[in-house]
Design an enzyme around this catalytic site. Structure first.
Site, PDB file in Angstrom:
ATOM      1  N   GLY A 153     -36.196  25.438  -4.820  1.00 57.13           N
ATOM      2  CA  GLY A 153     -36.742  26.542  -4.032  1.00 57.13           C
ATOM      3  C   GLY A 153     -36.501  27.816  -4.832  1.00 57.13           C
ATOM      4  NE  ARG A 154     -36.131  32.179  -0.896  1.00 56.64           N
ATOM      5  CZ  ARG A 154     -36.677  31.878   0.280  1.00 56.64           C
ATOM      6  NH1 ARG A 154     -37.924  32.198   0.526  1.00 56.64           N
ATOM      7  NH2 ARG A 154     -35.970  31.293   1.215  1.00 56.64           N
ATOM      8  CB  THR A 233     -24.012  28.139  -5.931  1.00 55.46           C
ATOM      9  OG1 THR A 233     -25.291  27.655  -6.362  1.00 55.46           O
ATOM     10  CG2 THR A 233     -23.149  28.437  -7.132  1.00 55.46           C
ATOM     11  NE  ARG A 235     -24.613  27.529   3.919  1.00 50.27           N
ATOM     12  CZ  ARG A 235     -24.843  28.692   3.283  1.00 50.27           C
ATOM     13  NH1 ARG A 235     -24.443  28.877   2.049  1.00 50.27           N
ATOM     14  NH2 ARG A 235     -25.473  29.675   3.916  1.00 50.27           N
ATOM     15  CD  GLU A 264     -17.406  27.654   2.400  1.00 46.86           C
ATOM     16  OE1 GLU A 264     -17.586  28.766   2.921  1.00 46.86           O
ATOM     17  OE2 GLU A 264     -18.165  27.168   1.560  1.00 46.86           O
ATOM     18  CG  HIS A 282     -19.509  30.844   0.473  1.00 44.78           C
ATOM     19  ND1 HIS A 282     -19.765  30.021   1.538  1.00 44.78           N
ATOM     20  CD2 HIS A 282     -20.738  31.245   0.035  1.00 44.78           C
ATOM     21  CE1 HIS A 282     -21.076  29.931   1.740  1.00 44.78           C
ATOM     22  NE2 HIS A 282     -21.682  30.680   0.838  1.00 44.78           N
ATOM     23  CB  ALA A 284     -23.088  32.503  -4.941  1.00 44.14           C
TER      24      ALA A 284
HETATM   25  C1  DGY Z   1     -26.154  32.617   1.864  1.00 46.37           C
HETATM   26  O1  DGY Z   1     -26.651  33.724   2.059  1.00 46.37           O
HETATM   27  O2  DGY Z   1     -26.514  31.609   2.442  1.00 46.37           O
HETATM   28  C2  DGY Z   1     -25.070  32.569   0.833  1.00 46.37           C
HETATM   29  O3  DGY Z   1     -24.379  31.381   0.890  1.00 46.37           O
HETATM   30  C3  DGY Z   1     -24.183  33.772   0.979  1.00 46.37           C
HETATM   31  O4  DGY Z   1     -23.337  33.907  -0.100  1.00 46.37           O
END
Ligand code: DGY
Length: 321
Positions: A153-154, A233, A235, A264, A282, A284
């Site tokens: 995806g993006r 990065t 879930r 988490e 978490h 990113a």
């Molecule tokens: C999201 O926006 O889903 C990211 O995991 C946030 O860092």
């Protein structure tokens, strides 16, 4: 109207909301309990929440006046969208604005693990560096290797495109073809087991849904090369954390870079002692730019939703049909 904000977000977003509405913001710098969220939502028209808040049926049903839920995150697996649909409450997320930050974090983790940056930093600080040594801290080259991207995806696409300078052979797995990656990188769409077998670096960019929970478990880790590096990065529950610990301890793979965890904020205790994993909290999307844009986007969605219209980043558009 009245809005409950479950935790302080960058001012730019709050200011936008304050121009038109009344805000109640969680005064603590911590995640609220479900009871506290229910209490906060009482008498409110809008709920601005985070990925750390479980917005389930109990929360949504608790306030019959609730008109809009704006998530401060692109992932929205924390929200029971079906229940929101029943009440015709629009739910929004914050796509696009964090794409590059997240892709950059995946690359940061990839290089950190491949070149053993964190381990080498600890080694150097501990005074163990006694001069250049031919056998010291061997890592893995990145240039010319095979990159496996799961979910294009993006974020997965942005991550893959950033491999250009490293002349990599790109494999990807997704339900649909990604013509951009095929055209720009010569990327090949393959089945998951082929990707696991052939990739030197595997990066996860899927949403958390039933079919992606534990997508990476013992079997998959066993198929990977013993020089492979896994990056997550997306879930936490996409990876079976206990299986990963075993794979890292027994060196089925070279290493892993994790920004997210299965439970988490709890982290499997054995991960803490392992040198072949790099851990991030978490974070990113945690750049000044992205977090500010996320705040503005969440606020803009809220304003449109409270005006009774379809928010620009509505994830349950069907309720407007
Ligand atoms: C999201 O926006 O889903 C990211 O995991 C946030 O860092």
């Amino acid at each position: 109207m009245k809005i409950f904000v479950t935790r302080k977000i960058p001012k730019q977003g709050l200011d936008l909301l304050l121009k038109e509405h009344e805000l109640e913001i969680n005064p603590h710098d911590r995640v609220l309990t479900k009871e506290e969220i229910i209490k906060g939502v009482k008498g409110k028209d809008g709920l601005l929440c985070l990925l750390t808040d479980q917005i389930d049926a109990e929360v949504i049903d608790s306030e019959p006046n609730l008109k809009m839920i704006a998530n401060y995150a692109v992932g929205y697996n924390n929200i029971d969208v079906e229940t929101a649909n029943k009440h015709k409450i629009p739910v929004s997320n914050t796509p696009d604005v964090l794409t590059d930050s997240t892709a950059e974090m995946a690359w940061s983790l990839l290089f950190s693990v491949a070149r053993r940056i964190v381990e080498a930093d600890k080694f150097t600080r501990a005074g163990k560096f006694k001069g250049w040594a031919p056998m010291l801290m061997h890592g893995q080259d990145v240039t010319g290797k095979t990159l496996g991207v799961i979910g294009t995806g993006r974020i997965g696409t942005a991550f893959a495109l950033k491999s250009k300078g490293f002349k990599m052979n790109v494999l990807y797995f997704d339900r649909v073809r990604n013509e951009q990656l095929e055209k720009e990188l010569g990327a090949k769409k393959v089945e998951l087991n082929v990707l696991f077998k052939k990739s030197d670096f595997i990066s996860l960019h899927v949403p958390l849904v039933e079919s992606t929970e534990h997508l990476i478990s013992e079997n998959e880790l066993k198929i990977m090369k013993n020089t492979a590096i896994l990056i997550n990065t997306s879930r936490g529950p996409v990876v079976h954390e206990k299986a990963l610990v075993k794979a890292l301890k027994e060196k089925w793979i070279f290493g892993a870079g994790l920004d997210v965890y299965e439970n988490e904020p709890k982290i499997h205790p054995d991960l803490i002692d392992l040198d072949n994993v790099v851990l991030q909290p978490h974070s990113a999307s945690a750049t000044v730019e992205s977090r500010t844009k996320m705040a503005i986007m969440a606020a803009e969605n809220m304003l449109v939703g409270l005006a009774g219209e379809k928010p620009p980043n509505c994830v349950n558009k069907d309720i407007f049909n």
